[in-house]
Design an enzyme around this catalytic site. Structure first.
Site, PDB file in Angstrom:
ATOM      1  N   PRO A 146       0.832  -1.215   0.000  1.00 21.23           N
ATOM      2  CA  PRO A 146       0.000   0.000   0.000  1.00 21.23           C
ATOM      3  C   PRO A 146       0.866   1.264   0.000  1.00 21.23           C
ATOM      4  O   PRO A 146       2.094   1.180   0.082  1.00 21.23           O
ATOM      5  CB  PRO A 146      -0.761  -0.118   1.322  1.00 21.23           C
ATOM      6  N   LYS A 171       4.560  -5.363  -6.374  1.00 26.62           N
ATOM      7  CA  LYS A 171       3.676  -4.378  -7.005  1.00 26.62           C
ATOM      8  C   LYS A 171       3.421  -3.285  -5.961  1.00 26.62           C
ATOM      9  O   LYS A 171       2.595  -3.453  -5.065  1.00 26.62           O
ATOM     10  CB  LYS A 171       2.373  -5.084  -7.407  1.00 26.62           C
ATOM     11  N   ALA A 173       2.141   0.478  -4.508  1.00 29.77           N
ATOM     12  CA  ALA A 173       0.911   1.236  -4.751  1.00 29.77           C
ATOM     13  C   ALA A 173       1.156   2.301  -5.817  1.00 29.77           C
ATOM     14  O   ALA A 173       2.247   2.859  -5.903  1.00 29.77           O
ATOM     15  CB  ALA A 173       0.448   1.894  -3.462  1.00 29.77           C
ATOM     16  N   GLU A 174       0.141   2.577  -6.603  1.00 28.58           N
ATOM     17  CA  GLU A 174       0.289   3.554  -7.688  1.00 28.58           C
ATOM     18  C   GLU A 174       0.496   4.977  -7.168  1.00 28.58           C
ATOM     19  O   GLU A 174       0.969   5.852  -7.892  1.00 28.58           O
ATOM     20  CB  GLU A 174      -0.919   3.503  -8.637  1.00 28.58           C
ATOM     21  N   SER A 225      -6.296  -2.732   1.851  1.00 25.41           N
ATOM     22  CA  SER A 225      -7.651  -2.607   2.402  1.00 25.41           C
ATOM     23  C   SER A 225      -8.345  -3.974   2.462  1.00 25.41           C
ATOM     24  O   SER A 225      -8.053  -4.867   1.663  1.00 25.41           O
ATOM     25  CB  SER A 225      -8.455  -1.660   1.521  1.00 25.41           C
ATOM     26  N   GLU A 246      -2.506  -8.602   5.406  1.00 21.08           N
ATOM     27  CA  GLU A 246      -2.337  -7.582   6.441  1.00 21.08           C
ATOM     28  C   GLU A 246      -3.306  -6.466   6.076  1.00 21.08           C
ATOM     29  O   GLU A 246      -3.034  -5.676   5.168  1.00 21.08           O
ATOM     30  CB  GLU A 246      -0.901  -7.041   6.427  1.00 21.08           C
ATOM     31  N   CYS A 280      -2.473   1.632   9.397  1.00 25.32           N
ATOM     32  CA  CYS A 280      -3.354   0.493   9.689  1.00 25.32           C
ATOM     33  C   CYS A 280      -3.583   0.362  11.181  1.00 25.32           C
ATOM     34  O   CYS A 280      -4.673   0.042  11.634  1.00 25.32           O
ATOM     35  CB  CYS A 280      -2.755  -0.785   9.137  1.00 25.32           C
ATOM     36  N   GLU A 379     -12.722   2.213   9.000  1.00 28.63           N
ATOM     37  CA  GLU A 379     -11.469   2.959   8.941  1.00 28.63           C
ATOM     38  C   GLU A 379     -11.727   4.305   8.284  1.00 28.63           C
ATOM     39  O   GLU A 379     -12.203   4.345   7.142  1.00 28.63           O
ATOM     40  CB  GLU A 379     -10.478   2.212   8.045  1.00 28.63           C
TER      41      GLU A 379
HETATM   42  P1  NAD Z   1      -5.686  -0.723  -1.278  1.00 23.46           P
HETATM   43  O1  NAD Z   1      -6.254  -2.019  -0.886  1.00 23.46           O
HETATM   44  O2  NAD Z   1      -6.516   0.221  -2.052  1.00 23.46           O
HETATM   45  O3  NAD Z   1      -4.363  -0.919  -2.122  1.00 23.46           O
HETATM   46  C1  NAD Z   1      -3.313  -1.725  -1.654  1.00 23.46           C
HETATM   47  C2  NAD Z   1      -2.568  -2.276  -2.841  1.00 23.46           C
HETATM   48  O4  NAD Z   1      -3.436  -3.154  -3.543  1.00 23.46           O
HETATM   49  C3  NAD Z   1      -2.118  -1.223  -3.852  1.00 23.46           C
HETATM   50  O5  NAD Z   1      -0.847  -1.567  -4.346  1.00 23.46           O
HETATM   51  C4  NAD Z   1      -3.175  -1.338  -4.936  1.00 23.46           C
HETATM   52  O6  NAD Z   1      -2.716  -0.926  -6.206  1.00 23.46           O
HETATM   53  C5  NAD Z   1      -3.428  -2.827  -4.923  1.00 23.46           C
HETATM   54  N1  NAD Z   1      -4.710  -3.229  -5.515  1.00 23.46           N
HETATM   55  C6  NAD Z   1      -5.845  -2.505  -5.644  1.00 23.46           C
HETATM   56  N2  NAD Z   1      -6.802  -3.223  -6.287  1.00 23.46           N
HETATM   57  C7  NAD Z   1      -6.256  -4.436  -6.549  1.00 23.46           C
HETATM   58  C8  NAD Z   1      -6.742  -5.623  -7.172  1.00 23.46           C
HETATM   59  N3  NAD Z   1      -7.974  -5.702  -7.669  1.00 23.46           N
HETATM   60  N4  NAD Z   1      -5.909  -6.685  -7.247  1.00 23.46           N
HETATM   61  C9  NAD Z   1      -4.656  -6.628  -6.741  1.00 23.46           C
HETATM   62  N5  NAD Z   1      -4.134  -5.529  -6.162  1.00 23.46           N
HETATM   63  C10 NAD Z   1      -4.928  -4.448  -6.058  1.00 23.46           C
HETATM   64  O7  NAD Z   1      -5.156  -0.084   0.089  1.00 23.46           O
HETATM   65  P2  NAD Z   1      -4.471   1.318   0.281  1.00 23.46           P
HETATM   66  O8  NAD Z   1      -5.532   2.335   0.192  1.00 23.46           O
HETATM   67  O9  NAD Z   1      -3.256   1.429  -0.568  1.00 23.46           O
HETATM   68  O10 NAD Z   1      -3.923   1.173   1.788  1.00 23.46           O
HETATM   69  C11 NAD Z   1      -4.702   1.435   2.865  1.00 23.46           C
HETATM   70  C12 NAD Z   1      -5.219   0.139   3.466  1.00 23.46           C
HETATM   71  O11 NAD Z   1      -4.129  -0.726   3.808  1.00 23.46           O
HETATM   72  C13 NAD Z   1      -5.936   0.399   4.768  1.00 23.46           C
HETATM   73  O12 NAD Z   1      -7.065  -0.413   4.859  1.00 23.46           O
HETATM   74  C14 NAD Z   1      -4.884   0.011   5.803  1.00 23.46           C
HETATM   75  O13 NAD Z   1      -5.395  -0.286   7.067  1.00 23.46           O
HETATM   76  C15 NAD Z   1      -4.225  -1.152   5.152  1.00 23.46           C
HETATM   77  N6  NAD Z   1      -2.910  -1.415   5.723  1.00 23.46           N
HETATM   78  C16 NAD Z   1      -2.733  -2.494   6.537  1.00 23.46           C
HETATM   79  C17 NAD Z   1      -1.492  -2.731   7.158  1.00 23.46           C
HETATM   80  C18 NAD Z   1      -1.296  -3.914   8.080  1.00 23.46           C
HETATM   81  O14 NAD Z   1      -0.164  -4.232   8.366  1.00 23.46           O
HETATM   82  N7  NAD Z   1      -2.321  -4.575   8.547  1.00 23.46           N
HETATM   83  C19 NAD Z   1      -0.433  -1.870   6.912  1.00 23.46           C
HETATM   84  C20 NAD Z   1      -0.646  -0.774   6.072  1.00 23.46           C
HETATM   85  C21 NAD Z   1      -1.894  -0.567   5.474  1.00 23.46           C
END
Ligand code: NAD
Length: 477
Positions: A146, A171, A173-174, A225, A246, A280, A379
């Site tokens: 992320p 991969k 995050a963008e 997420s 996670e 998170c 969240e």
């Molecule tokens: P996100 O789920 O939108 O994106 C996370 C990653 O998934 C990015 O790289 C995104 O490009 C990719 N992604 C999106 N759609 C996808 C798909 N269809 N297939 C595969 N990959 C895809 O999350 P975010 O907004 O970048 O990050 C915030 C979230 O991450 C929050 O919910 C936060 O709590 C969680 N987070 C959890 C932890 C932990 O350790 N538990 C740590 C950091 C962040």
């Protein structure tokens, strides 16, 4: 212009397209990354497989450790450079971006020392048999990262995976990936073989999805997420690919009347303003024993009013949110609070120097938030702290456990017996007592229960997830 990094070489995407990168502090485009697709993922997975089959899979554990240690030292040398990249990319105040770069070096240091300490067992069995277990790497692991802590999450995820002997396809995050591309270049510089660590940038629904679907990926580590976590699981389930998830949190800070408030209040504030609440493990719910609810809120409110948000380079309490849609998300939650007459105790400020085109949000303290309200259940991922009062220990546990999440819980009390009772009763991957994640905790296993995910990263425990156990039974008479 940033390129993918595949097989130790910079590569343009086969799509020929790019994605603009915005600086959250002013909302302006400052760079571009590759908009990759399934072809690029295939290219990276092949490079990783080739590396695993020919070099990396045959590299002795001690040698993997030496390489990780060299990478740790290279990252430590490059902390200033990485701090600037992360600050620009994520809008993190300088101290926070620097702390992430230092943590990244520490992850590699920790896992460097772990490589050759991953042992199997021998198991007593039938007469004439010897049975042993080997911890083997999966092969090629996929890592979806992320934007909120790119360096830290990259460090804990690929640090553990490389230590266990896997080749990695990442991969990022963008919204934030420049630091990771740079670290992959550093890995090549210090001698990692071509294909051991590959970075492919792009949108989640394109390149992230392609990574999760690729038959050559033997394990997926996903941090992000809960909704995308569900998609990843569904895709991975089609080919029974193991996944570590996670996900998010709605972590409670539980303050009893006997707590040391001088210690608790700064930690409670830090846990919600760090990275502008986009964490998170953000302590986003404040549960306070009824008898001290009013005086605590008064004291905390005064502290909130002094908090300042501003451009990353000003190094204030918090920087901007990552992007406009995230800012809008936080605004939507705050309008719900207003519509439902949830009282605001205090609000910090956004400094005058902050460009209007940046994505700022002043830290906000709300009180009497009903436990089932969406402010207390979902969240927000912004600097918004939701307070509520509890009557006694049972009520505190009931409120703390009343969300779909179970990532972290903070407990503040001087009563030793209560500390243990609370730690047992909270449904949470981590319980911090009279602290809230101090020291980074590279050594400490981390992960969630319920909708916060499963599997553990960080610590030695992560190596279990990045390996598979093979049982070998030999009949020798
Ligand atoms: P996100 O789920 O939108 O994106 C996370 C990653 O998934 C990015 O790289 C995104 O490009 C990719 N992604 C999106 N759609 C996808 C798909 N269809 N297939 C595969 N990959 C895809 O999350 P975010 O907004 O970048 O990050 C915030 C979230 O991450 C929050 O919910 C936060 O709590 C969680 N987070 C959890 C932890 C932990 O350790 N538990 C740590 C950091 C962040």
């Amino acid at each position: 212009m940033q390129l993918n990094f595949i097989g130790n070489a910079a590569q343009v995407s086969s799509s020929g397209q790019t994605i603009p990168m915005l600086d959250p502090s002013d909302g302006q485009v400052f760079d571009h990354i590759q908009r990759s697709n399934a072809k690029d993922i295939d290219h990276a997975v092949r490079a990783a497989r080739q590396c695993f089959d020919t070099v990396w899979g045959k590299t002795p554990a001690a040698e993997r450790g030496r390489l990780l240690m060299r990478l740790s030292m290279r990252v430590a040398q490059g902390v200033d450079e990485l701090t600037v990249l992360e600050q620009r990319d994520c809008g993190k105040p300088t101290r926070q971006a620097r702390a992430d770069a230092v943590a990244l070096a520490r992850y590699f240091e920790f896992y460097a020392g772990a490589c050759d300490k991953l042992h199997g067992d021998t198991i007593p069995y039938l007469d004439g048999y010897s049975v042993l277990t080997w911890r083997e790497p999966h092969g090629v692991t996929g890592h979806v990262i992320p934007w909120n802590y790119p360096m830290q999450i990259f460090g804990r995820s690929i640090g553990g995976s490389l230590a266990a002997g896997n080749a990695c396809v990442v991969k990022p995050a963008e919204d934030a990936c420049l630091s990771l591309i740079r670290v992959a270049q550093m890995a090549a510089e210090v001698g990692f073989p071509a294909g051991a660590l590959n970075i492919v940038t792009g949108y989640g629904h394109e390149v992230g999805d392609a990574l999760a679907r690729h038959a050559g990926i033997d394990h997926i580590s996903f941090t992000g997420s809960p909704s995308v976590g569900t998609l990843i699981q569904q895709v991975a389930a089609q080919r029974h690919c193991p996944v570590t998830l996670e996900l998010g949190g709605k972590s409670p800070q539980i303050v009893f009347a006997d707590a040391d408030l001088d210690a608790a209040l700064p930690a409670i504030i830090n846990a919600i303003v760090q990275n502008a609440g986009q964490t998170c493990s953000a302590g986003s719910r404040l549960l306070v024993e009824q008898t001290i609810y009013e005086p605590l809120l008064e004291r905390l409110g005064a502290m909130f009013e002094n908090l300042r948000a501003g451009p990353a380079s000003m190094d204030l309490d918090l920087g901007p949110l990552i992007r406009q849609s995230q800012q809008q998300r936080v605004w939507d939650f705050l309008s719900d609070a207003q519509a439902d007459s949830i009282p605001m105790v205090a609000k910090g400020s956004v400094v005058d120097e902050a460009p209007e085109t940046g994505f700022y949000q002043a830290p906000t303290l709300l009180r009497d938030v009903p436990v089932q309200h969406r402010l207390a259940q979902q969240e927000i991922f912004g600097p918004v702290l939701c307070a509520m009062a509890f009557r006694d220990e049972d009520h505190a546990v009931e409120l703390a456990n009343a969300t779909p999440f179970g990532l972290v819980a903070g407990v503040w009390t001087a009563d030793g017996a209560r500390q243990f009772r609370m730690a047992r009763r909270l449904r949470s991957g981590q319980v911090f007592i009279n602290n809230y994640g101090a020291g980074g905790g590279v050594e400490l296993p981390f992960g969630g229960v319920k909708s916060s995910g499963y599997g553990r990263e960080k610590g030695i425990e992560a190596l279990q997830g990045f390996t598979t156990l093979k049982t070998v039974a030999i009949k020798h008479g």
